[in-house]
Scaffold this active site. Sequence first.
Site, PDB file in Angstrom:
ATOM      1  N   GLY A 228     -24.993  -8.612   6.641  1.00 26.46           N
ATOM      2  CA  GLY A 228     -26.321  -8.155   7.036  1.00 26.46           C
ATOM      3  C   GLY A 228     -26.316  -7.306   8.296  1.00 26.46           C
ATOM      4  O   GLY A 228     -27.232  -7.391   9.115  1.00 26.46           O
TER       5      GLY A 228
ATOM      6  N   GLY B 229       0.826  -1.200   0.000  1.00 23.49           N
ATOM      7  CA  GLY B 229       0.000   0.000   0.000  1.00 23.49           C
ATOM      8  C   GLY B 229       0.856   1.243   0.000  1.00 23.49           C
ATOM      9  O   GLY B 229       1.951   1.270  -0.579  1.00 23.49           O
TER      10      GLY B 229
ATOM     11  N   MET C 265     -10.472  -3.460  10.245  1.00 19.99           N
ATOM     12  CA  MET C 265      -9.379  -2.602   9.804  1.00 19.99           C
ATOM     13  C   MET C 265      -9.808  -1.807   8.577  1.00 19.99           C
ATOM     14  O   MET C 265     -10.827  -2.085   7.979  1.00 19.99           O
ATOM     15  CB  MET C 265      -8.148  -3.450   9.504  1.00 19.99           C
ATOM     16  CG  MET C 265      -7.594  -4.125  10.744  1.00 19.99           C
ATOM     17  SD  MET C 265      -6.194  -5.185  10.392  1.00 19.99           S
ATOM     18  CE  MET C 265      -4.954  -3.972   9.983  1.00 19.99           C
TER      19      MET C 265
ATOM     20  N   ARG D 198     -27.910 -10.424  22.621  1.00 17.41           N
ATOM     21  CA  ARG D 198     -26.913  -9.359  22.754  1.00 17.41           C
ATOM     22  C   ARG D 198     -26.759  -8.584  21.447  1.00 17.41           C
ATOM     23  O   ARG D 198     -26.966  -9.114  20.360  1.00 17.41           O
ATOM     24  CB  ARG D 198     -25.538  -9.928  23.122  1.00 17.41           C
ATOM     25  CG  ARG D 198     -25.491 -10.707  24.406  1.00 17.41           C
ATOM     26  CD  ARG D 198     -25.392  -9.766  25.588  1.00 17.41           C
ATOM     27  NE  ARG D 198     -25.087 -10.484  26.803  1.00 17.41           N
ATOM     28  CZ  ARG D 198     -25.955 -10.721  27.758  1.00 17.41           C
ATOM     29  NH1 ARG D 198     -27.195 -10.307  27.642  1.00 17.41           N
ATOM     30  NH2 ARG D 198     -25.600 -11.368  28.846  1.00 17.41           N
TER      31      ARG D 198
ATOM     32  N   ASP E 250      -6.990  -2.478   3.081  1.00 18.98           N
ATOM     33  CA  ASP E 250      -7.735  -1.220   3.152  1.00 18.98           C
ATOM     34  C   ASP E 250      -8.482  -0.930   1.853  1.00 18.98           C
ATOM     35  O   ASP E 250      -9.472  -0.210   1.852  1.00 18.98           O
ATOM     36  CB  ASP E 250      -6.795  -0.045   3.444  1.00 18.98           C
ATOM     37  CG  ASP E 250      -6.091  -0.170   4.783  1.00 18.98           C
ATOM     38  OD1 ASP E 250      -6.527  -0.972   5.628  1.00 18.98           O
ATOM     39  OD2 ASP E 250      -5.094   0.537   4.978  1.00 18.98           O
TER      40      ASP E 250
ATOM     41  N   THR F 217      -3.323  -4.300  -0.270  1.00 15.57           N
ATOM     42  CA  THR F 217      -3.654  -3.802   1.054  1.00 15.57           C
ATOM     43  C   THR F 217      -5.103  -4.143   1.351  1.00 15.57           C
ATOM     44  O   THR F 217      -5.957  -4.015   0.465  1.00 15.57           O
ATOM     45  CB  THR F 217      -3.427  -2.280   1.160  1.00 15.57           C
ATOM     46  OG1 THR F 217      -4.007  -1.800   2.374  1.00 15.57           O
ATOM     47  CG2 THR F 217      -4.023  -1.524  -0.002  1.00 15.57           C
TER      48      THR F 217
ATOM     49  N   GLY G  47       2.808   2.846   2.166  1.00 17.01           N
ATOM     50  CA  GLY G  47       4.194   2.784   2.639  1.00 17.01           C
ATOM     51  C   GLY G  47       5.102   2.075   1.653  1.00 17.01           C
ATOM     52  O   GLY G  47       6.208   2.549   1.355  1.00 17.01           O
TER      53      GLY G  47
END
Length: 149
Positions: free
Chosen positions: A117, A34, A101, A94, A59, A57, A36
């Site tokens: 979903g 990515g 990330m 719950r 991301d 990456t 860097g």
Amino acid sequence: SSGINAEYGRPEVRAKGITNLKKHNIDALVVIGGDGSYMGALRLTEEGVNCIGLPGTIDNDIASTDYTIGFDTALNTIVEAVDRIRDTSRSHSRCTIIEVMGRHCGDLAIHASIASGADIVSVPEKILTEEQIIDFLNTNKQSQKSTLR
């Protein structure tokens, strides 16, 4: 790669790398990464090393790419984990908050929320406040338009 990029920011480290490339008759590098990694490749290119960059990456934040190497694997890993977590959350009534990330890019969160979903998603491009999230969840719980019961 940020640690590697920091090292390649130093001219003596790049010089050593270039010397090793020449010593082993390597005339080009394929750089997968990515920001860097690309910055390191740019610096090497500026010093005469041929570099080819492949977007790798999770991301998914490399311009002019639909999907980067690693994105699909990360997405599938998240969806599998969410499926397991959802089973446990439902059995105990719950609500679960899951963070993925992606640094400054919400692609992974958006794709994972659609694939799993999710009831709501907050991404770096459109951060929701805690109050907005609570209001949304309460409204959807009352209208029974969510997985919350």
